[in-house]
Motif scaffolding. Structure first.
Motif, short mmCIF file in Angstrom:
data_model
loop_
_atom_site.label_atom_id
_atom_site.label_comp_id
_atom_site.label_asym_id
_atom_site.label_seq_id
_atom_site.Cartn_x
_atom_site.Cartn_y
_atom_site.Cartn_z
N GLN A 174 4.47 18.89 6.08
CA GLN A 174 5.06 18.11 5.01
C GLN A 174 4.12 16.99 4.60
OE1 GLN A 174 8.70 17.02 7.04
NE2 GLN A 174 9.84 18.58 5.91
N VAL A 175 4.27 16.55 3.37
CA VAL A 175 3.48 15.43 2.86
C VAL A 175 4.40 14.23 2.74
CG1 VAL A 175 2.10 14.57 0.94
CG2 VAL A 175 1.92 16.96 1.62
N TYR A 176 4.06 13.16 3.44
CA TYR A 176 4.84 11.92 3.43
C TYR A 176 4.20 10.94 2.46
CZ TYR A 176 7.32 13.23 7.73
OH TYR A 176 8.10 13.84 8.66
N PHE A 189 0.83 -1.19 0.00
CA PHE A 189 0.00 0.00 0.00
C PHE A 189 0.87 1.24 0.00
CE2 PHE A 189 -2.39 -3.34 2.10
CZ PHE A 189 -3.60 -3.29 1.42
N LYS A 190 0.49 2.21 -0.83
CA LYS A 190 1.14 3.52 -0.81
C LYS A 190 0.26 4.42 0.05
CE LYS A 190 1.05 6.25 -4.46
NZ LYS A 190 1.39 6.92 -5.73
N VAL A 191 0.84 4.96 1.11
CA VAL A 191 0.11 5.81 2.05
C VAL A 191 0.66 7.22 1.93
CG1 VAL A 191 -0.51 6.17 4.47
CG2 VAL A 191 -0.06 3.87 3.64
N ILE A 192 -0.22 8.17 1.65
CA ILE A 192 0.17 9.57 1.56
C ILE A 192 -0.55 10.29 2.68
CG2 ILE A 192 0.26 11.62 0.11
CD1 ILE A 192 0.00 9.73 -2.32
N PHE A 193 0.24 10.95 3.55
CA PHE A 193 -0.37 11.66 4.67
C PHE A 193 0.36 12.97 4.95
CE2 PHE A 193 2.75 8.75 6.38
CZ PHE A 193 3.39 9.44 7.40
N HIS A 194 -0.32 13.85 5.63
CA HIS A 194 0.16 15.19 5.95
C HIS A 194 0.66 15.19 7.40
CE1 HIS A 194 -0.31 19.59 6.52
NE2 HIS A 194 -0.01 19.60 5.25
N CYS A 195 1.88 15.69 7.63
CA CYS A 195 2.44 15.72 8.98
C CYS A 195 3.39 16.91 9.13
CB CYS A 195 3.18 14.42 9.27
SG CYS A 195 3.91 14.33 10.91
N GLN A 196 3.08 17.81 10.04
CA GLN A 196 3.93 18.94 10.39
C GLN A 196 4.38 19.75 9.17
OE1 GLN A 196 7.02 17.15 12.72
NE2 GLN A 196 5.72 17.01 14.54
N GLU A 254 1.07 -2.17 -7.37
CA GLU A 254 1.71 -3.39 -7.85
C GLU A 254 3.21 -3.38 -7.63
OE1 GLU A 254 0.67 -4.11 -11.89
OE2 GLU A 254 -1.48 -4.17 -11.48
N GLN A 255 3.80 -2.18 -7.72
CA GLN A 255 5.26 -2.08 -7.57
C GLN A 255 5.60 -1.09 -6.47
OE1 GLN A 255 6.65 -0.90 -11.41
NE2 GLN A 255 6.98 -3.01 -12.06
N LEU A 256 6.69 -1.37 -5.81
CA LEU A 256 7.21 -0.49 -4.77
C LEU A 256 7.84 0.73 -5.42
CD1 LEU A 256 7.86 -0.16 -1.75
CD2 LEU A 256 9.98 -1.37 -2.20
N GLY A 257 7.47 1.91 -4.96
CA GLY A 257 8.06 3.15 -5.45
C GLY A 257 9.05 3.69 -4.44
N THR A 258 9.42 4.94 -4.61
CA THR A 258 10.37 5.59 -3.72
C THR A 258 9.61 6.36 -2.65
OG1 THR A 258 11.92 5.84 -5.55
CG2 THR A 258 12.31 7.18 -3.61
N ALA A 259 9.91 6.08 -1.40
CA ALA A 259 9.32 6.83 -0.31
C ALA A 259 9.92 8.23 -0.31
CB ALA A 259 9.59 6.14 1.02
N LYS A 260 9.09 9.25 -0.02
CA LYS A 260 9.61 10.61 -0.07
C LYS A 260 8.82 11.54 0.83
CE LYS A 260 7.27 10.92 -4.45
NZ LYS A 260 7.48 10.94 -5.87
N ILE A 261 9.45 12.68 1.11
CA ILE A 261 8.82 13.75 1.86
C ILE A 261 8.77 14.96 0.94
CG2 ILE A 261 8.93 15.26 3.87
CD1 ILE A 261 10.67 13.16 5.22
N ILE A 262 7.58 15.55 0.84
CA ILE A 262 7.39 16.72 -0.01
C ILE A 262 6.95 17.87 0.88
CG2 ILE A 262 6.13 17.66 -1.99
CD1 ILE A 262 5.53 14.66 -2.71
N GLU A 263 7.51 19.03 0.67
CA GLU A 263 7.11 20.21 1.42
C GLU A 263 5.71 20.62 0.99
OE1 GLU A 263 8.02 22.35 4.58
OE2 GLU A 263 9.50 21.07 3.63
N GLY A 287 -2.21 26.15 -1.34
CA GLY A 287 -1.96 24.85 -1.95
C GLY A 287 -3.20 24.00 -1.99
N ASN A 288 -3.08 22.82 -2.58
CA ASN A 288 -4.23 21.94 -2.70
C ASN A 288 -4.22 20.79 -1.69
OD1 ASN A 288 -2.18 20.47 -3.77
ND2 ASN A 288 -3.14 20.07 -5.74
N VAL A 289 -3.31 20.81 -0.72
CA VAL A 289 -3.26 19.78 0.30
C VAL A 289 -3.83 20.36 1.59
CG1 VAL A 289 -1.80 18.26 1.68
CG2 VAL A 289 -1.24 18.72 -0.70
N MET A 290 -4.99 19.85 1.97
CA MET A 290 -5.65 20.33 3.18
C MET A 290 -6.07 19.13 4.01
SD MET A 290 -5.65 23.62 2.94
CE MET A 290 -6.81 24.12 4.15
N PRO A 291 -5.97 19.21 5.34
CA PRO A 291 -6.45 18.09 6.16
C PRO A 291 -7.96 17.94 6.02
CG PRO A 291 -5.33 19.76 7.50
CD PRO A 291 -5.38 20.26 6.12
#
Length: 108
Positions: A17-19, A8-15, A81-90, A96-100
């Motif tokens: 940053q987007v993980y 599973f790819k999990v994208i979440f917002h923390c402090q 299906e495939q493992l990607g690269t884990a990353k942190i995005i500011e 922006g378009n990322v809102m809790p």
């Protein structure tokens, strides 16, 4: 994709940053309003080029058996299906378009 071992790819917002991380186990927690994420998966070091963002995540989550993420911080969860690269995005500011996601109040 093997049916026995989903990733599973999990994208979440923390402090501010987007993980974007990968895990093998995700389920509703017994703690109300939280999601449990277990068995984080990071890319193998088969290449000479090392991604500093992924290495930072790997160091930050080393020794973590389980993370409890508040539901309102979750942006998206995908079974991949495939493992990607884990990353942190500011995360961008309020423009922006990322809102809790707003959480409902627990009924008494």
């Amino acid at each position: 994709m093997s049916k026995s071992e989903p990733i599973f790819k999990v994208i979440f917002h923390c402090q501010g940053q987007v993980y974007e991380m990968y895990a093998k186990q995700i389920y509703q927690s017994d703690i109300w309003g939280f999601l449990e994420v277990e068995e984080f998966v990071f890319g193998e070091r088969t290449q000479m080029v090392v991604d500093p963002s992924e290495e930072r995540l790997k160091a930050q989550f080393s020794g973590v058996a389980r993370s409890f993420l508040p539901l309102h911080t979750i942006i998206r969860i995908d079974e991949v299906e495939q493992l990607g690269t884990a990353k942190i995005i500011e995360a961008k500011g309020s423009s922006g378009n990322v809102m809790p996601f707003p959480m409902p109040v627990k009924p008494v």
